[in-house]
Design a protein around this motif. Sequence first.
Motif, PDB file in Angstrom:
ATOM      1  N   GLY A   1     101.161  75.243  22.167  1.00  0.00           N
ATOM      2  CA  GLY A   1     100.036  75.943  21.212  1.00  0.00           C
ATOM      3  C   GLY A   1     100.125  77.249  20.957  1.00  0.00           C
ATOM      4  N   THR A   2     100.472  78.172  22.113  1.00  0.00           N
ATOM      5  CA  THR A   2     100.582  79.478  21.776  1.00  0.00           C
ATOM      6  C   THR A   2     101.862  79.941  20.774  1.00  0.00           C
ATOM      7  N   LYS A   3     102.823  79.075  21.064  1.00  0.00           N
ATOM      8  CA  LYS A   3     104.289  79.223  20.328  1.00  0.00           C
ATOM      9  C   LYS A   3     103.834  79.003  18.915  1.00  0.00           C
ATOM     10  N   ALA A   4     103.132  77.938  18.584  1.00  0.00           N
ATOM     11  CA  ALA A   4     102.519  77.765  17.398  1.00  0.00           C
ATOM     12  C   ALA A   4     101.874  78.675  16.561  1.00  0.00           C
ATOM     13  N   ALA A   5     100.982  79.394  17.628  1.00  0.00           N
ATOM     14  CA  ALA A   5     100.184  80.435  16.962  1.00  0.00           C
ATOM     15  C   ALA A   5     100.998  81.481  16.745  1.00  0.00           C
ATOM     16  N   ALA A   6     102.098  81.816  17.512  1.00  0.00           N
ATOM     17  CA  ALA A   6     103.115  83.014  17.300  1.00  0.00           C
ATOM     18  C   ALA A   6     103.703  82.582  15.723  1.00  0.00           C
ATOM     19  N   ARG A   7     104.112  81.348  15.766  1.00  0.00           N
ATOM     20  CA  ARG A   7     104.913  81.090  14.554  1.00  0.00           C
ATOM     21  C   ARG A   7     104.097  81.350  13.330  1.00  0.00           C
ATOM     22  N   THR A   8     102.841  80.803  13.320  1.00  0.00           N
ATOM     23  CA  THR A   8     101.910  80.944  12.045  1.00  0.00           C
ATOM     24  C   THR A   8     101.889  82.497  11.710  1.00  0.00           C
ATOM     25  N   VAL A   9     101.448  83.389  12.840  1.00  0.00           N
ATOM     26  CA  VAL A   9     101.342  84.456  12.343  1.00  0.00           C
ATOM     27  C   VAL A   9     102.589  85.272  11.797  1.00  0.00           C
ATOM     28  N   GLN A  10     103.619  85.006  12.387  1.00  0.00           N
ATOM     29  CA  GLN A  10     105.042  85.484  12.252  1.00  0.00           C
ATOM     30  C   GLN A  10     105.182  84.946  10.659  1.00  0.00           C
ATOM     31  N   ASP A  11     104.884  83.646  10.224  1.00  0.00           N
ATOM     32  CA  ASP A  11     105.059  83.463   8.914  1.00  0.00           C
ATOM     33  C   ASP A  11     104.256  84.144   7.844  1.00  0.00           C
ATOM     34  N   TRP A  12     102.843  84.525   8.232  1.00  0.00           N
ATOM     35  CA  TRP A  12     102.106  85.277   7.498  1.00  0.00           C
ATOM     36  C   TRP A  12     102.889  86.621   6.980  1.00  0.00           C
ATOM     37  N   ALA A  13     103.264  87.350   8.242  1.00  0.00           N
ATOM     38  CA  ALA A  13     103.908  88.571   7.957  1.00  0.00           C
ATOM     39  C   ALA A  13     104.982  88.353   7.168  1.00  0.00           C
ATOM     40  N   LYS A  14     105.845  87.232   7.149  1.00  0.00           N
ATOM     41  CA  LYS A  14     107.047  87.150   6.289  1.00  0.00           C
ATOM     42  C   LYS A  14     106.729  86.929   4.868  1.00  0.00           C
TER      43      LYS A  14
ATOM     44  N   GLY B   1     109.173  81.659  20.650  1.00  0.00           N
ATOM     45  CA  GLY B   1     109.518  81.253  22.055  1.00  0.00           C
ATOM     46  C   GLY B   1     109.896  82.334  22.936  1.00  0.00           C
ATOM     47  N   GLY B   2     110.567  83.078  22.118  1.00  0.00           N
ATOM     48  CA  GLY B   2     110.972  84.630  22.695  1.00  0.00           C
ATOM     49  C   GLY B   2     109.825  85.377  23.062  1.00  0.00           C
ATOM     50  N   PHE B   3     108.888  85.273  22.292  1.00  0.00           N
ATOM     51  CA  PHE B   3     107.530  86.071  22.439  1.00  0.00           C
ATOM     52  C   PHE B   3     106.930  85.507  23.402  1.00  0.00           C
ATOM     53  N   THR B   4     106.526  84.153  23.434  1.00  0.00           N
ATOM     54  CA  THR B   4     105.928  83.632  24.762  1.00  0.00           C
ATOM     55  C   THR B   4     106.642  83.868  26.065  1.00  0.00           C
TER      56      THR B   4
END
Length: 464
Positions: A260-273, A436-439
């Motif tokens: 769940g936390t990895k998915a959240a990180a991926r979502t916000v990373q995509d928003w930035a991109k 994954g590296g973030f978490t």
Amino acid sequence: MKNLRWAGAAGVALAGLLASGCGVPGGGGAAVSAGITGPRITRPVTVQDVAALGPTTLRVLADSGEDATLKALVPMYEKKYPNVKVDVVTKGFDDLMKTVVNSMSGSDAPDLVQGNQGYGTDGPLVKAGLIRPLDDVMRAYGWENTFTDGALKQYRWTPDGAIFGSGSLYGISPATEYVGVFYNTDKLAALGLKPPTGYAEFTADLARAKAAGQQPIMMGNAEKYPASQIIGLVQAQNVPSRDVRSWISGVPGATISDDGTKAAARTVQDWAKQGWFGKGYDGISSDDAVAKFSHGQGVFLVAGSWNAPALQQSMNGRVGFTLPTRPDGTRATVGSLGLGWHINSRTKELPAATAFLGMLMSDGFAQTIADVGRTPVTGQGGVKAASPVVDQVNRIGLRLLADDGQNFYLDWASTTMLDTVGAKTQDLLAGRLSPGGFTDGLQSDWQAFQNQQREDAAAAGGTP
């Protein structure tokens, strides 16, 4: 100079209020008062109890964000307790956090002080024995009837400061605050959108705003933490609050490297991109982001509820606030009660300090807290908000508490987590780090801190 009379003759006059070595009536005896080495509060403090101290100076050290609250509270307090002069010093948050432990360690330490939940500030205060457990005060004033057990965990510690989230109560606050979503009502209307209520609706609105040429979210991340709060809001949609709080509290076996936390990180990373935060956000401060949003930059602003009064004023009412619900209709997000108020474990003015907290936490003072734009937890039956957007913040905030959806703040998890979260979030949004590296980076910091905690406990003869 502080008055020292309570240590002598005044202690006899207060025998009815303070019972050294006795349990709190109705509070479970010694178990409730674990860690209290001096007198114990057995009932609400009276005017006569405080008057018995004689001429007294009550020294208070607080965050500068409390200025408006204290400006209202101190005159009321001094009128009710005319023998007490309240000496208030406030500092900016960063300055307070850097100096509060040293301030409390000195010979002229304040009687009342604000700390910050988590291992970074409150942990060292508890570990050094600088602040007093408040279990007896809580029982005397009935605060346990106001807060959920989950909410009070943010102020609970074992007496050695090693375990966060259980043990005695060391702090309290009359207000709550959390991260939610402000929206520009004019921009939503121009896009043909209604204020989002659910998370899926919110993300759909972000996409529609971008497609229409608008900046979906105004964000300033110069201080590094605002982007991590956005991750926390997204994380709250699919990670149970108890799991997030267990990790922050250091429960053995807890992890933030979950799907769940990895998915959240991926979502916000995509928003930035996709450019949903605009350009140059790492060079924009959080305050400047609020100002830019108030001047029409961005459809939404993901930020702390404490920004509501300023936005109401600067946007002339053209602002609203929401917190998207989870699929089951409940709410969860990054948030907590306010910075905890603590009583100095060595204070000679215990009745005066307790009376100060009693007034701050009273139903009668709740309206004053609301008037300065904060969300009071007490006195909700008759409290009126200072403005429409503050009313939205208050109503949602109380539902958030009822849902037990305050996930706390990730940086509470260790003494170094604030820097780790900030650096890893910047790397994540810039594409230098995978979700994954973030978490994993956060988990490594957490694990190193927990290992050190166990080593310290073993060296001190405690439980490793």
